[in-house]
Design a protein around this motif. Structure first.
Motif, mmCIF file in Angstrom:
data_model
loop_
_atom_site.group_PDB
_atom_site.id
_atom_site.type_symbol
_atom_site.label_atom_id
_atom_site.label_comp_id
_atom_site.label_asym_id
_atom_site.label_seq_id
_atom_site.Cartn_x
_atom_site.Cartn_y
_atom_site.Cartn_z
ATOM 1 N N ILE A 122 -4.220 16.241 -7.751
ATOM 2 C CA ILE A 122 -5.074 16.677 -6.649
ATOM 3 C C ILE A 122 -6.053 15.543 -6.355
ATOM 4 C CG2 ILE A 122 -4.865 19.125 -7.244
ATOM 5 C CD1 ILE A 122 -7.809 18.940 -8.297
ATOM 6 N N ARG A 123 -6.704 15.617 -5.207
ATOM 7 C CA ARG A 123 -7.687 14.581 -4.871
ATOM 8 C C ARG A 123 -9.017 15.236 -4.532
ATOM 9 N NH1 ARG A 123 -4.690 10.747 -0.610
ATOM 10 N NH2 ARG A 123 -6.557 9.500 -0.964
ATOM 11 N N THR A 124 -10.075 14.645 -5.061
ATOM 12 C CA THR A 124 -11.413 15.079 -4.724
ATOM 13 C C THR A 124 -12.335 13.863 -4.761
ATOM 14 O OG1 THR A 124 -13.380 16.140 -5.649
ATOM 15 C CG2 THR A 124 -11.489 16.003 -7.090
ATOM 16 N N SER A 125 -13.288 13.837 -3.838
ATOM 17 C CA SER A 125 -14.200 12.692 -3.789
ATOM 18 C C SER A 125 -15.132 12.697 -5.004
ATOM 19 C CB SER A 125 -15.010 12.735 -2.490
ATOM 20 O OG SER A 125 -15.653 13.982 -2.399
ATOM 21 N N ARG A 126 -15.203 13.856 -5.703
ATOM 22 C CA ARG A 126 -16.084 13.917 -6.882
ATOM 23 C C ARG A 126 -15.271 13.975 -8.168
ATOM 24 N NH1 ARG A 126 -19.528 18.763 -4.615
ATOM 25 N NH2 ARG A 126 -17.381 19.417 -4.401
ATOM 26 N N ARG A 127 -14.210 13.183 -8.206
ATOM 27 C CA ARG A 127 -13.238 13.247 -9.286
ATOM 28 C C ARG A 127 -13.872 13.143 -10.680
ATOM 29 N NH1 ARG A 127 -9.494 9.177 -10.244
ATOM 30 N NH2 ARG A 127 -11.242 7.779 -10.557
ATOM 31 N N ASP A 174 0.845 -1.191 0.000
ATOM 32 C CA ASP A 174 0.000 0.000 0.000
ATOM 33 C C ASP A 174 0.888 1.251 0.000
ATOM 34 O OD1 ASP A 174 -2.338 1.427 -0.136
ATOM 35 O OD2 ASP A 174 -3.239 0.538 1.658
ATOM 36 N N VAL A 175 0.253 2.404 -0.160
ATOM 37 C CA VAL A 175 0.985 3.667 -0.207
ATOM 38 C C VAL A 175 0.586 4.517 0.990
ATOM 39 C CG1 VAL A 175 1.343 3.640 -2.700
ATOM 40 C CG2 VAL A 175 -0.785 4.619 -1.785
ATOM 41 N N ASP A 176 1.370 5.545 1.280
ATOM 42 C CA ASP A 176 1.024 6.416 2.410
ATOM 43 C C ASP A 176 -0.052 7.398 1.961
ATOM 44 O OD1 ASP A 176 3.476 8.024 1.117
ATOM 45 O OD2 ASP A 176 2.208 9.412 2.254
ATOM 46 N N ALA A 177 -0.891 7.811 2.900
ATOM 47 C CA ALA A 177 -2.072 8.588 2.548
ATOM 48 C C ALA A 177 -1.745 10.021 2.138
ATOM 49 C CB ALA A 177 -3.042 8.603 3.725
ATOM 50 N N SER A 178 -0.565 10.491 2.452
ATOM 51 C CA SER A 178 -0.236 11.877 2.173
ATOM 52 C C SER A 178 0.394 12.073 0.790
ATOM 53 C CB SER A 178 0.707 12.384 3.277
ATOM 54 O OG SER A 178 1.327 13.573 2.893
ATOM 55 N N ARG A 236 -8.575 3.762 -2.431
ATOM 56 C CA ARG A 236 -9.301 5.025 -2.301
ATOM 57 C C ARG A 236 -8.683 6.098 -3.194
ATOM 58 N NH1 ARG A 236 -10.410 8.793 3.040
ATOM 59 N NH2 ARG A 236 -11.340 10.462 1.791
ATOM 60 N N ALA A 237 -7.356 6.159 -3.206
ATOM 61 C CA ALA A 237 -6.674 7.160 -4.038
ATOM 62 C C ALA A 237 -7.059 6.990 -5.506
ATOM 63 C CB ALA A 237 -5.160 7.055 -3.860
ATOM 64 N N ALA A 238 -7.171 5.742 -5.952
ATOM 65 C CA ALA A 238 -7.496 5.485 -7.363
ATOM 66 C C ALA A 238 -8.845 6.104 -7.754
ATOM 67 C CB ALA A 238 -7.503 3.981 -7.618
ATOM 68 N N VAL A 288 -6.093 -9.254 -2.688
ATOM 69 C CA VAL A 288 -5.294 -8.346 -1.870
ATOM 70 C C VAL A 288 -6.090 -7.069 -1.599
ATOM 71 C CG1 VAL A 288 -3.187 -6.936 -1.863
ATOM 72 C CG2 VAL A 288 -3.134 -9.256 -2.796
ATOM 73 N N GLN A 289 -6.025 -6.571 -0.371
ATOM 74 C CA GLN A 289 -6.750 -5.340 -0.036
ATOM 75 C C GLN A 289 -5.751 -4.268 0.370
ATOM 76 O OE1 GLN A 289 -10.366 -5.653 2.031
ATOM 77 N NE2 GLN A 289 -10.965 -7.048 0.406
ATOM 78 N N LEU A 290 -5.759 -3.174 -0.349
ATOM 79 C CA LEU A 290 -4.834 -2.071 -0.067
ATOM 80 C C LEU A 290 -5.657 -0.786 -0.031
ATOM 81 C CD1 LEU A 290 -2.042 -3.299 -2.499
ATOM 82 C CD2 LEU A 290 -2.082 -3.559 -0.008
ATOM 83 N N PRO A 291 -6.240 -0.492 1.148
ATOM 84 C CA PRO A 291 -7.274 0.549 1.227
ATOM 85 C C PRO A 291 -6.817 1.947 0.789
ATOM 86 C CG PRO A 291 -6.715 -0.335 3.424
ATOM 87 C CD PRO A 291 -6.041 -1.205 2.412
ATOM 88 N N VAL A 292 -5.579 2.317 1.088
ATOM 89 C CA VAL A 292 -5.168 3.688 0.734
ATOM 90 C C VAL A 292 -5.052 3.821 -0.783
ATOM 91 C CG1 VAL A 292 -3.481 5.521 1.108
ATOM 92 C CG2 VAL A 292 -3.933 3.857 2.933
#
Ligand SMILES: *Cc1c(COP(=O)(O)O)cnc(C)c1O
Length: 370
Positions: free
Chosen positions: A290-295, A104-108, A336-338, A329-333
Motif C-alpha cells: 500500500i502507499r501512504t505519504s506517512r509511511r 522509471d516505473v508507472d505510477a499505478s 516517490r514510491a520509495a 539519474v532522476q526517476l521521479p515515480v
C-alpha cells in the motif's frame, strides 16, 4: 508479534510429512546433486510455466546472470532495468560486465514503464528486464512491442510472480527466457536457496546448463568448452519444490482472497493508495503493497501494535551506494514510491482475524496522524 509479516512455519505445517518423506528418500538414494529429483522438478516447472525447458540453478540471482551470459550479453552492452526492484536484478547485469540503465516505473502498479524504456534505448542496448514485481505481471504486450521495434531482447525476472498470468499466459513464458527464485519467502519457496531458468530456446537452455556446470560439454564429461561456474539446484531442494509446486495455485488463490479482504477494508480510504489493477493481469500477490505519504509513522505505529511490516523498497536501485555512478539519474515515480510504499503481512495462511487486526491498526495509525 500479533501478526507476523510471513509465518513459514504455518505455511509448512500441513506439508510436514510429505517434506520429511522427501528428506528420507533423498538420503536413502544419496540423490544430493543432480539426479532424479532435480530432473523431475525441472520437467514439472517447465510445464507449469508453459515453457519447453527448465534449468535448475542455485538461486534467482544466478538465474538472471546465467540468462544474460547465455545470451552473450556482457562488456559493452547496456541492459535496461526498472529502478524499483530488488537489487539482484541490476547486480546480475553488472556481474556479467554489462551496464544497467535504470528506467522509471508507472505510477499505478510501480512496474517498468515501457514508454520510458523506449526513450532509454541506444545503439548499445542489448536487453530489457521485465520484473514482475510484487506478484504483478508487467504489461508484456507493450514492453514486447517496444523491444521488438528496437531489436532488443526481453528477459523476465519472475522471482516474485510464480504462477501470475498476463492475457492468460503464465509469466515466464513471454521473454527470451525467465529467471525464478525459490528463496523460502517467495510464492514458490524451497527450504533453502534455489532458482531456475525457463525458456523455449533449446540452445540457450543448453548454454545455461553448461555455464552453471563449469562450462562442461554435454557429451564429453571431461571437456570444458567455456569458463563456467558452479550453480546447481540440489536434489533435496528440488524434491521439496515438487511437493510445494502441487500447492502453488491453491496458495496463490488464498493470497488473492487475502488481498480482496485488504482491499475491502482499505480500498475506499483517501489516505491509502493500493496498487492499480490491469484487466489483462492476474497477479499472485507476493507482497501486499500500500502507499501512504506517512509511511514511516504508520509503520512505527503498526510495530508498536504488534503488526510486522516491510518496505519494498525504501531505496531505489539508482540511489543505492553500490550504484553511486548512477546517482545523477532522476526517476521521479520510483523515488516517490520509495518514500510511500509499505508492505503489509501477506501469506496464504493469514487468517481473517489477522487481516482484520492489521486493517484496524492501519486505520488507527492513519487517524492518529490526521
Ligand atoms: C528474490 C529476488 C531475486 C533474487 O533471488 P535470490 O534467489 O534471492 O537470488 C531477484 N529479483 C527479484 C525481483 C527478487 O525478488
Amino acid at each position: 508479534m500479533r501478526v507476523p509479516f510471513l509465518d513459514l512455519g504455518r505455511v509448512h505445517a500441513p506439508m510436514r510429512d510429505e517434506l520429511t518423506d522427501v528428506w528420507w528418500t533423498v538420503l536413502r538414494q544419496s540423490a544430493f546433486i543432480a539426479g532424479t529429483f532435480t530432473e523431475r522438478f525441472e520437467e514439472q516447472f517447465a510445464t507449469y510455466c508453459e515453457r519447453r525447458h527448465c534449468v535448475g540453478v542455485a538461486n534467482g540471482t544466478d538465474a538472471i546472470e546465467l540468462i544474460l551470459a547465455g545470451l552473450g550479453i556482457g562488456p559493452g552492452d547496456e541492459v535496461i532495468v526498472p529502478a524499483n526492484t530488488f537489487i539482484a536484478t541490476a547486480e546480475a547485469v553488472v556481474n556479467v560486465g554489462a551496464v544497467p540503465v535504470f528506467a522509471d516505473v508507472d505510477a499505478s502498479r510501480l512496474l517498468i514503464d515501457s514508454e520510458h524504456v523506449s526513450q532509454l534505448i541506444t545503439g548499445r542496448t542489448a536487453a530489457v528486464m521485465a520484473v514482475h514485481l510484487y506478484g504483478q505481471p508487467v504489461d508484456m504486450s507493450q514492453l514486447t512491442a517496444v523491444a521488438e521495434r528496437a531489436g532488443i531482447v526481453v528477459i523476465e525476472d519472475a522471482a516474485q510472480a510464480h504462477g501470475a498470468r498476463w492475457r492468460g499466459g503464465r509469466v515466464g513464458s513471454f521473454g527470451a527466457a525467465a529467471a525464478f527464485s525459490f528463496y523460502p519467502g517467495k510464492n514458490l519457496g524451497a527450504l533453502g536457496d534455489g532458482g531456475a531458468v525457463v525458456t523455449d530456446d533449446a540452445e540457450l537452455a543448453r548454454r545455461v546448463r553448461s555455464l552453471a556446470n563449469h562450462g562442461r560439454s554435454q557429451d564429453r564429461h571431461h571437456e570444458h568448452l567455456v569458463v563456467g561456474r558452479n550453480s546447481r539446484l540440489d536434489g533435496l531442494q528440488a524434491g521439496f519444490l515438487s511437493v510445494k509446486l502441487r500447492g502453488l495455485d491453491a496458495g496463490n488463490a488464498l493470497r488473492r482472497a487475502v488481498h480482496s479482504s485488504y482491499e475491502l477494508e482499505l480500498g475506499q480510504r483517501e489516505d491509502v493508495v493500493m496498487l492499480g489493477k490491469h484487466e489483462a493481469a492476474e497477479p499472485v500477490h507476493h507482497l501486499e503493497v500500500i502507499r501512504t505519504s506517512r509511511r514511516d509513522q504508520v509503520r512505527a505505529e503498526l510495530a508498536a501494535a504488534g503488526i510486522a511490516t516491510g518496505v519494498h523498497y525504501p531505496i531505489p536501485c539508482h540511489r543505492q551506494p553500490a550504484f553511486r555512478s548512477h546517482a545523477q539519474v532522476q526517476l521521479p515515480v520510483a523515488e516517490r514510491a520509495a518514500r510511500e510504499v509499505l508492505s503489509l503481512p501477506m501469506f496464504p495462511s493469514l487468517t481473517p482475524s489477522d487481516i482484520a487486526a492489521v486493517c484496524s491498526e492501519v486505520i488507527a495509525a492513519l487517524e492518529v496522524q490526521a
